[in-house]
Design an enzyme around this catalytic site. Structure first.
Site, PDB file in Angstrom:
ATOM      1  N   GLY A 206       0.694  -1.318  -0.287  1.00  0.00           N
ATOM      2  CA  GLY A 206       0.208  -0.057   0.137  1.00  0.00           C
ATOM      3  C   GLY A 206       0.936   1.838   0.232  1.00  0.00           C
ATOM      4  O   GLY A 206       1.976   1.386   0.443  1.00  0.00           O
TER       5      GLY A 206
ATOM      6  N   THR B  69       4.718   2.154   6.248  1.00  0.00           N
ATOM      7  CA  THR B  69       4.185   1.254   6.569  1.00  0.00           C
ATOM      8  C   THR B  69       3.213   2.570   7.000  1.00  0.00           C
ATOM      9  O   THR B  69       3.374   3.125   8.324  1.00  0.00           O
ATOM     10  CB  THR B  69       2.897   0.050   7.138  1.00  0.00           C
ATOM     11  OG1 THR B  69       1.932  -0.237   7.336  1.00  0.00           O
ATOM     12  CG2 THR B  69       4.390  -0.383   8.049  1.00  0.00           C
TER      13      THR B  69
ATOM     14  N   ASP C 118       0.762   2.170   9.114  1.00  0.00           N
ATOM     15  CA  ASP C 118       0.318   1.089  10.218  1.00  0.00           C
ATOM     16  C   ASP C 118       1.384   1.186  11.110  1.00  0.00           C
ATOM     17  O   ASP C 118       0.965   1.146  12.619  1.00  0.00           O
ATOM     18  CB  ASP C 118      -0.542  -0.264  10.039  1.00  0.00           C
ATOM     19  CG  ASP C 118      -1.293  -0.207   8.792  1.00  0.00           C
ATOM     20  OD1 ASP C 118      -2.324   0.725   8.383  1.00  0.00           O
ATOM     21  OD2 ASP C 118      -1.804  -1.406   8.198  1.00  0.00           O
TER      22      ASP C 118
ATOM     23  N   ARG D 174      -5.304  -2.838  10.425  1.00  0.00           N
ATOM     24  CA  ARG D 174      -5.862  -4.438  10.644  1.00  0.00           C
ATOM     25  C   ARG D 174      -5.180  -5.068  10.830  1.00  0.00           C
ATOM     26  O   ARG D 174      -6.283  -5.754  11.794  1.00  0.00           O
ATOM     27  CB  ARG D 174      -4.426  -5.094   9.140  1.00  0.00           C
ATOM     28  CG  ARG D 174      -5.309  -6.598   8.151  1.00  0.00           C
ATOM     29  CD  ARG D 174      -4.543  -6.927   7.233  1.00  0.00           C
ATOM     30  NE  ARG D 174      -5.116  -6.263   6.099  1.00  0.00           N
ATOM     31  CZ  ARG D 174      -5.900  -6.555   5.403  1.00  0.00           C
ATOM     32  NH1 ARG D 174      -6.988  -7.551   5.655  1.00  0.00           N
ATOM     33  NH2 ARG D 174      -6.346  -5.445   4.133  1.00  0.00           N
TER      34      ARG D 174
ATOM     35  N   HIS E 119      -8.445   5.598   1.807  1.00  0.00           N
ATOM     36  CA  HIS E 119      -7.787   6.378   1.868  1.00  0.00           C
ATOM     37  C   HIS E 119      -7.264   7.415   1.642  1.00  0.00           C
ATOM     38  O   HIS E 119      -6.472   7.827   1.844  1.00  0.00           O
ATOM     39  CB  HIS E 119      -7.923   5.483   0.417  1.00  0.00           C
ATOM     40  CG  HIS E 119      -7.770   3.975   0.635  1.00  0.00           C
ATOM     41  ND1 HIS E 119      -8.844   2.787  -0.168  1.00  0.00           N
ATOM     42  CD2 HIS E 119      -6.982   3.036   0.465  1.00  0.00           C
ATOM     43  CE1 HIS E 119      -8.193   1.881   0.033  1.00  0.00           C
ATOM     44  NE2 HIS E 119      -7.265   1.502  -0.231  1.00  0.00           N
TER      45      HIS E 119
HETATM   46  O1  F6P Z   1      -0.898  -1.377   4.308  1.00  0.00           O
HETATM   47  C1  F6P Z   1      -1.814  -0.750   4.993  1.00  0.00           C
HETATM   48  C2  F6P Z   1      -3.619  -0.861   4.585  1.00  0.00           C
HETATM   49  O2  F6P Z   1      -3.231   0.647   5.051  1.00  0.00           O
HETATM   50  C3  F6P Z   1      -4.372  -1.099   6.056  1.00  0.00           C
HETATM   51  O3  F6P Z   1      -3.743  -0.817   6.739  1.00  0.00           O
HETATM   52  C4  F6P Z   1      -5.272  -1.837   5.260  1.00  0.00           C
HETATM   53  O4  F6P Z   1      -5.731  -2.799   5.993  1.00  0.00           O
HETATM   54  C5  F6P Z   1      -4.759  -1.414   3.533  1.00  0.00           C
HETATM   55  O5  F6P Z   1      -3.409  -1.148   3.950  1.00  0.00           O
HETATM   56  C6  F6P Z   1      -6.053  -1.868   2.709  1.00  0.00           C
HETATM   57  O6  F6P Z   1      -4.958  -1.593   1.398  1.00  0.00           O
HETATM   58  P1  F6P Z   1      -5.479  -1.953   0.269  1.00  0.00           P
HETATM   59  O7  F6P Z   1      -5.300  -0.227  -1.019  1.00  0.00           O
HETATM   60  O8  F6P Z   1      -4.919  -2.564  -0.613  1.00  0.00           O
HETATM   61  O9  F6P Z   1      -6.885  -2.195   0.089  1.00  0.00           O
END
Ligand code: F6P
Length: 341
Positions: A10, A125, A127, A171, A271
């Site tokens: 991501g 990240t 997160d 997550r 996002h």
């Molecule tokens: O990897 C970070 C993250 O922001 C997670 O918290 C979230 O679940 C995921 O990416 C969402 O990713 P995508 O944009 O692929 O749906």
């Protein structure tokens, strides 16, 4: 020295600042040549490259996203994926690769290292759940955005005497929920690490109304009720086996509305937390990671990841970052609990 650079997983505010730090120092100090790999591990797999020199990194410091593109391509899950990538890297004359990513991207980097390829990792990240580093860049930006949203939710919740729920990313780790909820004065914060008790949540909501304030609940997308399960968007999995989360906020709104009789609504930040310009903190951290990653290349510290320890940038083995997730310790959650209800 010919150095490849890729960004995987991501995206995250600050990726461009890392790329700029790597390229500026690498070209100016050491005369290295760079090759940009497009879209994460898909780049080495399919030989997708772009020119990467000082002209390409001019002006990108405050820009969100990544000029290289990203993907969740998992070389390990593709038949012969590692071997194809290695062959392409060799054909392109790549001596070293800087992989900027989270747990999944760096997991692939660890496998490549075990195959003898020269890799340096940079942790990324929003997160903040990567072990081996105190903070990852992007986290501060995500927390700032979520905090601003919570501040805004407070005033409208109070005007309408509503319960407002803010669903944030996270997550397996509730760092964004914990920090933004604490900074935004949330009435309750629900994180994946601690299963929540619906009766307790209802009591926090009711006590908040008694104090004439409208409750704000911050919930991480991976939070779960006691004995319940993660709420997912649909059943599809990405190549690292992750389901698409989102839905816990709506589920919670229905529950608290039914049980308290007060109207409850949910805002899913999604996002918005990941896009846009990085904060000053993230720009500085990302830039320092970039500068130190190129020093690690110069020192041939293969298989390491640059990391923040206190205020210093250090090197840790890649395995340390990808072995276990850095989740919120219970003591940190207990601190925040003083303000619930
Ligand atoms: O990897 C970070 C993250 O922001 C997670 O918290 C979230 O679940 C995921 O990416 C969402 O990713 P995508 O944009 O692929 O749906």
């Amino acid at each position: 020295m010919r150095v490849g650079v890729l960004t995987g997983g991501g995206d995250c505010p600050g990726l461009n600042a890392v790329i700029r730090g790597v390229v500026r120092r690498g070209v100016q100090e050491y005369g290295y040549e760079f090759v940009g790999f497009r879209d994460g591990w898909k780049g080495p797999l399919e030989g997708l490259t772009m020119e990467l020199g000082i002209p390409q990194v001019r002006g990108i410091l405050p820009r969100g996203g990544t000029i290289l593109g990203s993907s969740r391509t998992n070389l390990v899950k593709i038949d012969g994926g590692i071997e194809r990538a290695e062959e392409n890297l060799r054909k392109l004359g790549i001596d070293a690769l800087i992989a900027i990513g989270g747990e999944d991207t760096l997991g692939v980097a660890t496998t490549l290292t075990e195959h003898g390829f020269h890799v340096i990792g940079v942790p990324k990240t929003i997160d903040n759940d990567l072990s081996g580093t105190d903070y990852t860049f992007g986290f501060d930006t995500a927390v700032s955005i979520a905090t601003e949203a919570i501040d805004r939710l407070h005033t409208t919740a109070e005007s309408h005497h509503r319960i407002l729920i803010c669903e944030v990313m996270g997550r397996h780790a509730g760092w964004i929920a914990l920090h933004s909820g604490m900074a935004g004065g949330a009435n309750a914060i629900l994180i994946p690490e601690v299963e929540f008790d619906m009766d307790e949540v209802v009591s926090w909501v009711e006590s908040r109304f008694k104090a004439s304030y409208a409750p704000i609940i911050v919930v991480a997308e991976g939070a779960m009720p006691k004995g319940g399960e993660m709420i997912t968007k649909d059943a599809t999995l990405d190549s690292f086996g992750h389901v698409k989360l989102s839905g816990i906020g709506e589920w919670l709104a229905q529950q608290v509305e039914d049980r308290t009789g007060h109207e409850a609504r949910t805002t899913v930040l999604g996002h918005i937390q990941r896009g846009g310009s990085p904060t000053a903190f993230d720009r500085v951290l990302a830039t320092r990671f970039g500068l130190n990653a190129i020093e690690a290349v110069k020192d041939e510290a293969w298989g390491t990841m640059v990391a923040l320890k206190g205020t210093d940038i250090v090197r840790v083995p890649l395995q340390e970052a990808t072995g276990t997730l850095k989740t919120v310790p219970i003591e940190r959650y207990d601190e925040a609990k003083s303000f619930f209800g």
